[in-house]
Design an enzyme around this catalytic site. Structure first.
Site: not given
Length: 470
Positions: A325, A243, A449, A187, A274, A190, A277, A57
């Protein structure tokens, strides 16, 4: 032999939160962590803090600031001459933020009296063996052991990570220069976030995704809007591209893949793998402890996070559920409270998802396709940010807010956002759904607003055909 009420293995978002909450409840607590930071010193925080959520981030924000200065400032009447990006400085800023927060967790451990046992651990009959990094072993006993060892990147034989030209998500955070051409396998969240970072800084980014659908878990309308936005930003996303192999040399990586048109090849300077996990349970000796795993290697637990071994629990990425997380942290709170005799609970149906690209993407609850598959009679209300005053003032009019409700009861079943600061807005939707709110409830709440949150208000009105500004 040291004796504790609770011993936590792992100090990521699940583990360190479980340790702190257990200590708050008056239990004696130790936490085992083996992570070594970039500076070669032991560090707390796990993947999220060291090489995941926080550092990514930081880079996303830095790259977005640069992109705005380069492309959006003129619309605000701001002219910048001689703009450049110092990549090492950007990475150094990221590292400083990580160090500040890892030190912060160490401070919280001291504050709450949590003992940090630096090293790795394995389960044995009668306790846990801790192996410090300096060598030797010590046995620690605890009435309750919590496994919170997190997850690690999935590797694929076709693209073995070498840490230099082919890297995983961790390595992609430490490039010293902007790659001229960057390849990414995957895609997902991550891949899109890392691709956004380096595309904003000037890389030509090609993302290879094996699945035929883009963001298959997201609402289809959201996925289509996001795909258009990424295409406009110059991200080259190639679907149904599997791939098959890679070759490296001094100048880069040759990537071989198959798609609908047959065998293809792609030349890139750097390649990021990527593809997801997996649960990290290496070295724990789960079999010897009588702890079972599922077909994906995740630890099997019951509704109270208990494993097959008495007094042993598992939470976070090592068990089934989204590898997020915030979900892991809530697992940590819940298991600590259950151990202390309280009513810990996590509602996995209300875990929000966020992709921190720009525009941001966030959702909670059901998608239109899941409701259709279940045969649920529902209503959909949508409001575009192009009609939102705050978004237009920000020059951020892409995207929309969407609310899905039960057609009979008006109860909110799902909320989907693609647009500026969706990550900050989704919280209102989670609260509403947690209290079984209807679209009418959201519609009746006064929203300030001009704010972006008015888009959610208007989307709730739109479920009944009452949107006021479209």
């Amino acid at each position: 032999m040291d004796q504790y009420d609770v011993l936590v293995i792992g100090a990521g978002p699940a583990g360190y939160v479980a340790a702190i909450r257990a200590a708050q409840l008056g239990l004696s607590v130790a936490c085992v962590e083996r992570w070594i930071g970039k500076d070669g010193k032991p560090a707390l925080g796990g993947t999220c803090l060291n090489v995941g959520c926080i550092p990514s981030k930081a880079l996303l924000d830095s790259s977005e600031q640069y992109h705005r200065a380069l492309h959006q400032f003129p619309a605000h009447g701001i002219t910048v001459d001689g703009l450049s990006m110092d990549v090492p400085a950007m990475v150094s800023r990221k590292d400083a933020i990580v160090k500040q927060f890892t030190g912060g967790i160490a401070g919280l451990f001291r504050k709450h009296g949590v003992d940090w046992l630096q090293g790795s651990a394995r389960l044995v009959d009668g306790g846990v063996i801790v192996r410090p990094g300096s060598g030797g072993e010590q046995q620690v006993q605890a009435d309750h052991v919590i496994i919170a060892t997190g997850s690690v990147p999935v590797t694929i034989p076709a693209a073995p990570v070498d840490g230099t030209q082919i890297v995983d998500s961790s390595g992609a955070l430490d490039f010293t220069a902007v790659p001229e051409r960057l390849g990414i396998i995957g895609a997902g969240v991550i891949g899109l976030e890392l691709g956004s970072v380096w595309r904003r800084l000037g890389s030509e980014v090609v993302i290879l995704e094996a699945l035929p659908e883009f963001l298959a878990t997201a609402d289809r309308e959201v996925a289509r809007a996001a795909a258009r936005a990424f295409q406009e930003q110059g991200l080259d996303i190639r679907l149904n591209a599997r791939v098959t192999g890679t070759e490296t040399d001094d100048s880069g990586v040759e990537v071989h893949y198959d798609d609908a048109n047959g065998a293809q090849s792609l030349r890139v300077d750097k390649l990021i793998v990527a593809v997801g996990r997996r649960a990290c349970t290496d070295g724990l000796d789960l079999d010897a402890a009588g702890i079972g795993t599922d077909e994906k290697g995740r630890i099997a637990v019951d509704a109270r996070f208990r494993t097959g071994a008495a007094g042993v629990y598992a939470i976070g990425d090592v068990i089934a559920g989204p590898m997020l997380a915030h979900k892991a942290s809530e697992d940590g709170v819940a298991v600590a409270e259950l151990i202390a005799g309280r009513a810990g609970h996590v509602d996995y149906d209300l875990v929000p998802w966020v992709i921190y690209t720009w525009p941001e993407i966030a959702w909670v609850g059901a998608t239109e396709q899941s409701l259709q598959a279940a045969g649920t009679d529902y209503r959909s209300g949508k409001f575009p940010y192009a009609a939102n005053g705050r978004a237009r003032a920000m020059e951020e009019s892409a995207g929309f807010a969407k609310v899905l409700t039960d057609a009979a009861t008006d109860r909110v079943l799902g909320v989907h956002l693609v647009g500026p600061y969706a990550s900050e807005m989704i919280g209102e939707a989670v609260v509403a759904m947690a209290f079984h709110a209807s679209a009418e409830d959201i519609a009746r709440i006064v929203h300030a607003h001009p704010t972006l949150s008015e888009a959610l208000h208007e989307a709730a009105l739109a479920t009944d055909g009452r949107a006021l500004h479209v």
